[in-house]
Enzyme design. Structure first.
Site, PDB file in Angstrom:
ATOM      1  N   VAL A 285       0.835  -1.206   0.000  1.00 37.04           N
ATOM      2  CA  VAL A 285       0.000   0.000   0.000  1.00 37.04           C
ATOM      3  C   VAL A 285       0.869   1.255   0.000  1.00 37.04           C
ATOM      4  CG1 VAL A 285      -1.633   1.364   1.356  1.00 37.04           C
ATOM      5  CG2 VAL A 285      -1.987  -1.098   1.089  1.00 37.04           C
ATOM      6  N   ALA A 286       1.925   1.240   0.797  1.00 37.51           N
ATOM      7  CA  ALA A 286       2.805   2.408   0.909  1.00 37.51           C
ATOM      8  C   ALA A 286       3.671   2.596  -0.329  1.00 37.51           C
ATOM      9  CB  ALA A 286       3.690   2.272   2.146  1.00 37.51           C
ATOM     10  N   GLU A 290       0.027   4.943  -5.856  1.00 35.34           N
ATOM     11  CA  GLU A 290      -1.353   5.139  -6.290  1.00 35.34           C
ATOM     12  C   GLU A 290      -1.778   6.604  -6.250  1.00 35.34           C
ATOM     13  OE1 GLU A 290      -1.267   5.157  -2.035  1.00 35.34           O
ATOM     14  OE2 GLU A 290      -0.553   3.619  -3.411  1.00 35.34           O
ATOM     15  N   ASP A 332       2.026  35.072 -35.234  1.00 41.64           N
ATOM     16  CA  ASP A 332       1.545  36.141 -36.091  1.00 41.64           C
ATOM     17  C   ASP A 332       2.301  37.412 -35.711  1.00 41.64           C
ATOM     18  OD1 ASP A 332       0.090  37.519 -37.925  1.00 41.64           O
ATOM     19  OD2 ASP A 332      -1.752  37.602 -36.767  1.00 41.64           O
ATOM     20  N   ASP A 692       4.142  11.381   1.841  1.00 38.91           N
ATOM     21  CA  ASP A 692       3.549  11.490   0.509  1.00 38.91           C
ATOM     22  C   ASP A 692       2.385  12.464   0.478  1.00 38.91           C
ATOM     23  OD1 ASP A 692       5.342   9.679  -0.332  1.00 38.91           O
ATOM     24  OD2 ASP A 692       3.926   8.148  -0.994  1.00 38.91           O
TER      25      ASP A 692
END
Length: 854
Positions: A285-286, A290, A332, A692
């Site tokens: 998970v860590a 994700e 332009d 995180d």
């Protein structure tokens, strides 16, 4: 007003009948109060888009991830087996993590919604007898609306008045040819594609102008009836997001394999299977990044909002990321590189005082002074009038003459004549201005230097006007006015470059970006401006015209594009061809445009840039970005910002991957070196949460690197992760793992929980130091840029504070399975963590020395 709205036969009724049916007025429109009432009754003029994600769905998405479900199951199972404290702790962390994920997703949605609102089109509407610009969302049935070439029609309307109106209805009817419109009623059985007295929401005005009355809005429009075909496009993933998705999938499978091996090794070493299951799953998970997609979206959205403050409105989010890849800017001239305002650049007289010429510029002029001293008139005349006012501020002679006669400008003879009587002595002055070839034959004092000077001024890109004068005692007849004149002088006018254009062009070149001027203007004028702003050198004479380019093969054009920088008299098809050729050569092209005819090249370019002031709705709709100030320098600012944003995204990715690899290696290598598991599941989850979260997001506010516009554009065809990037991840991930394991093994003599607290501390501090070191590639952590991002310092400071609370508050000790650390433990922890900082500083010093030597 008739209650049978929506009604689809308005095209068969006379304009006056339709206006009366809607209880509106062609002279005054709707009243403000009536418009508000109808807005409540009929709703916003919008086609419903896909429903926004609900809060419950966001939470469910966070908790339904496969690895999270396993972790929840494992924690519940641990509680059932008696490890209630561990079970609750892990579940709390999961909930906090989910909340942060929801907040990130919500912020991303919010930022994107804000950008969407900024791009809402506007309409010119008659209400209470006054024309005003309102959001097209607020149009209601009965509104009287102005329709102009270049507009996107915002609602279904009955044409009331019009001139040569044509619309493109391919999106609605499939008709590829522009449809001519008129105000005449037609048979009520006429099919949709042939209803020439109606214009429909979503179609484009290609020519002409008209006045229309809104007959249907929102879902009641013809587009509303086929809303499923017109749902908003799904948000397009950026190139970086797509690459990260592929990388993330590969990384996920690799990490799952590592976690499986950790589980097996742990069980074989005698650890309980439930503990190893929770450890390995927590690690997965860590370690699995994700959160990257959400962080990328937030970074891009925040970047887009920053660009708005710098007058660049991003319509398509991927443009934020890809701005940093631009290698060519096809710009332009008029209004982008120049001020879009004629100005007197040079005056020259033949043996007469300059003041005489200046006063003639003032008198032979039809400019009027309006409200707030605004000059009203033809641009060439207003520029000379402004110059005369500025140069003769203290002169009282300008108003000594009153105009008593004139011969208006005639395009056949190319001149204008005015006659003025002196209010003091009743004498007369006849002033004639026009093209040199029209003025010289009327003069008695022709000198060869006149034509020579006129040619010199024209070669500098100036529009040259000649002035001649005659003083008489009587007004005379028109036949006498244009003979026997004395040549007075020449006036050179030009649409001057913006003051900031030269610096912006220089910055482009320093950044490895090649600016091209692609204009419909005259070759001489185009080259003159290109020289002034630095697109070409002072001695450069090469300009390719549209007629010349039409004879080139693709290979010939490729050769010219390597050296030619100015293209004049270009058609829309030729602009697209230039863009395609550059793209085929691997270049990344930004193209500017403002007209309907520019839309194809804007759409084709990698970054289409529309003009916000002079641009049409069609151009803005086709573009990726709109310049709110029509300024070339804003493009350069946007590229600078795009590079900064990409740099910061890449820093966050590096930070996440180094930290995650450090965690994985710590758990994976411990059994190999004969050590027990140094981190508990709750430690792993907390480190992931605290590092995180806020520090990761704070990267989006990091200021730009030194020399950001002195390096070449990044190569989009190459890998996001080069060898140096991968080397740093492996090197620093291994280093974090090594210092954590060293600290853990040195502290085992006291107790396992004490050693785990030390390892937990080292891992947390390592990642907080890591985030500070990664802020700059070459500058030291202790440089002057240390305080440039308060959000980052706050996030890191909060991380340290939370960790000390976990270590020294008894109730949190039990929750996180930690013990208070003594001074020697903290010295050991900071000493080992400082090794990481020291290695970073050495690498930065080497990078800086290498950068200076290049």
């Amino acid at each position: 007003m008739e209650d049978e709205i929506p009604k689809n036969t308005w095209f068969s009724q006379a304009p006056s009948q339709v206006v009366n049916a809607f209880e509106s007025s062609l002279d005054k429109g709707l009243s403000l109060s009536e418009a508000e009432t109808r807005l409540i009754k009929f709703g916003k003029n919008r086609i419903p888009i896909e429903k926004k994600t609900t809060l419950f769905s966001m939470i469910l998405n966070q908790l339904s991830d496969f690895m999270i479900v396993i972790l929840i199951f494992a924690s519940i199972l641990a509680g059932a087996l008696g490890e209630i404290a561990d079970s609750i702790a892990v579940l709390v962390i999961i909930v906090i993590n989910a909340c942060i994920g929801v907040i990130q997703e919500y912020k991303a949605e919010e930022a994107l919604d804000a950008l969407q609102k900024m791009t809402t089109p506007h309409s010119l509407v008659l209400r209470n007898g006054l024309w005003s610009e309102i959001s097209s969302d607020d149009l209601v049935p009965g509104d009287i609306v102005k329709i102009e070439a270049g507009n996107v029609i915002s609602a279904d309307m009955r044409v009331l008045q019009g001139s040569s109106l044509k619309t493109e209805e391919a999106a609605l009817t499939g008709e590829s040819v522009s449809v001519e419109k008129s105000h005449s009623e037609i048979n009520e059985n006429t099919v949709l594609a042939e209803r020439t007295s109606m214009v429909y929401k979503g179609t484009l005005v290609s020519y002409g102008h008209a006045i229309g009355i809104v007959t249907a809005t929102g879902l009641n429009t013809e587009f509303g009836k086929i809303a499923n075909l017109l749902k908003s496009e799904k948000r397009v993933a950026t190139p970086l997001q797509r690459k990260m998705e592929i990388f993330g999938k590969k990384l996920t499978w690799f990490l799952l394999l590592i976690c499986l091996l950790i589980f097996i090794f742990g069980v074989l070493r005698g650890e309980t299977w439930i503990e190893m299951l929770m450890t390995s799953v927590s690690l997965a998970v860590a370690a699995i990044p994700e959160a990257l997609p959400a962080v990328l979206t937030i970074s891009l959205a925040l970047g887009a909002r920053t660009l708005v403050k710098r007058n660049a409105l991003v319509q398509r989010l991927p443009a934020v990321e890809t701005l940093g890849t631009v290698t060519y800017i096809c710009s332009d001239k008029t209004g982008t590189l120049t001020e879009n305002k004629m100005s007197v650049d040079e005056i020259w007289t033949l043996n007469l005082p300059e003041e005489k010429l200046i006063s003639s510029m003032y008198m032979n002029n039809d400019t009027e002074i309006g409200e707030n001293k605004r000059l009203i008139g033809e641009p060439t005349e207003t520029s000379m009038f402004r110059y005369a006012l500025d140069e003769c501020k203290n002169s009282k002679n300008l108003n000594d003459f009153s105009r008593v006669g004139e011969i208006p400008f005639d395009s056949t003879v190319k001149r204008m004549t005015t006659v003025h009587q002196n209010t003091k002595d009743s004498s007369f002055q006849i002033i004639v201005k026009g093209a040199l070839e029209s003025i010289l034959p009327l003069c008695d004092n022709i000198d060869p230097t006149i034509e020579k000077k006129a040619h010199s001024m024209a070669s500098d890109g100036l529009r040259v006007l000649a002035f001649a004068i005659k003083s008489t005692k009587s007004k005379g007849s028109e036949a006498d006015w244009n003979s026997g004149l004395s040549f007075l002088g020449l006036v050179g006018l030009i649409d001057p470059p913006r003051k900031e254009s030269e610096d912006a062009v220089r910055e482009c070149k320093n950044a490895g970006i090649i600016p091209l001027m692609i204009t419909g203007d005259h070759p001489v004028t185009a080259l003159a401006i290109a020289k002034r702003v630095g697109i070409v050198s002072a001695d450069d004479t090469e300009v390719i015209t549209g007629s010349e380019l039409s004879t080139f093969s693709d290979d010939t054009l490729k050769d010219h594009l390597k050296k030619t920088r100015v293209f004049s008299r270009m058609t829309p098809e030729q602009k697209i061809r230039i863009v395609k050729i550059l793209q085929e050569e691997g270049e990344y092209v930004a193209m500017t445009g403002d007209g309907v005819n520019d839309a194809p090249s804007l759409k084709r370019a990698d970054i289409g840039i529309a003009m916000g002031i002079t641009g049409t709705d069609v151009a803005r709709k086709a573009a990726h970005m709109t310049l709110l100030d029509d300024n070339f320098s804003t493009i350069v600012k946007a590229i600078r910002e795009g590079r900064r944003i990409f740099d910061n995204i890449k820093k966050f990715i590096k930070f996440a991957l180094i930290g995650n690899s450090g965690e994985v290696l710590t758990i994976f290598l411990a059994p190999i070196f004969g050590l027990s598991i140094p981190l508990l599941p709750i430690h792993i989850l907390w480190v992931n949460l605290i590092t995180d979260g806020m520090p990761g997001l704070a990267f989006s506010k990091e200021t730009e690197e030194e020399g950001i516009m002195s390096r070449k554009p990044r190569d989009v065809s190459g890998r996001v992760f080069d060898k140096k990037f991968i080397r740093q991840i492996l090197m620093y991930g291994t280093l974090i793992s090594a210092v954590t394991l060293i600290g853990y093994s040195m502290s085992l003599s006291k107790s396992e929980v004490h050693a785990q607290s030390v390892a937990f501390t080292i891992l947390t501090f390592s990642q907080l130091i890591l985030v500070l070191e990664l802020r700059r590639k070459k500058e030291s952590l202790f440089s002057k840029s240390f305080f440039s991002n308060p959000s980052m310092l706050f996030a890191v400071g909060l991380g340290f504070l939370f960790h000390f609370l976990i270590l020294y508050i008894p109730v949190l000790n039990g929750f996180f399975k930690t013990v208070p650390l003594g001074n020697s433990d903290l010295i050991l922890s900071f000493g080992l963590v400082s090794i990481i900082g020291f290695v970073f500083e050495i690498e930065k010093l080497i990078n800086k020395l290498q950068y200076r030597s290049v």
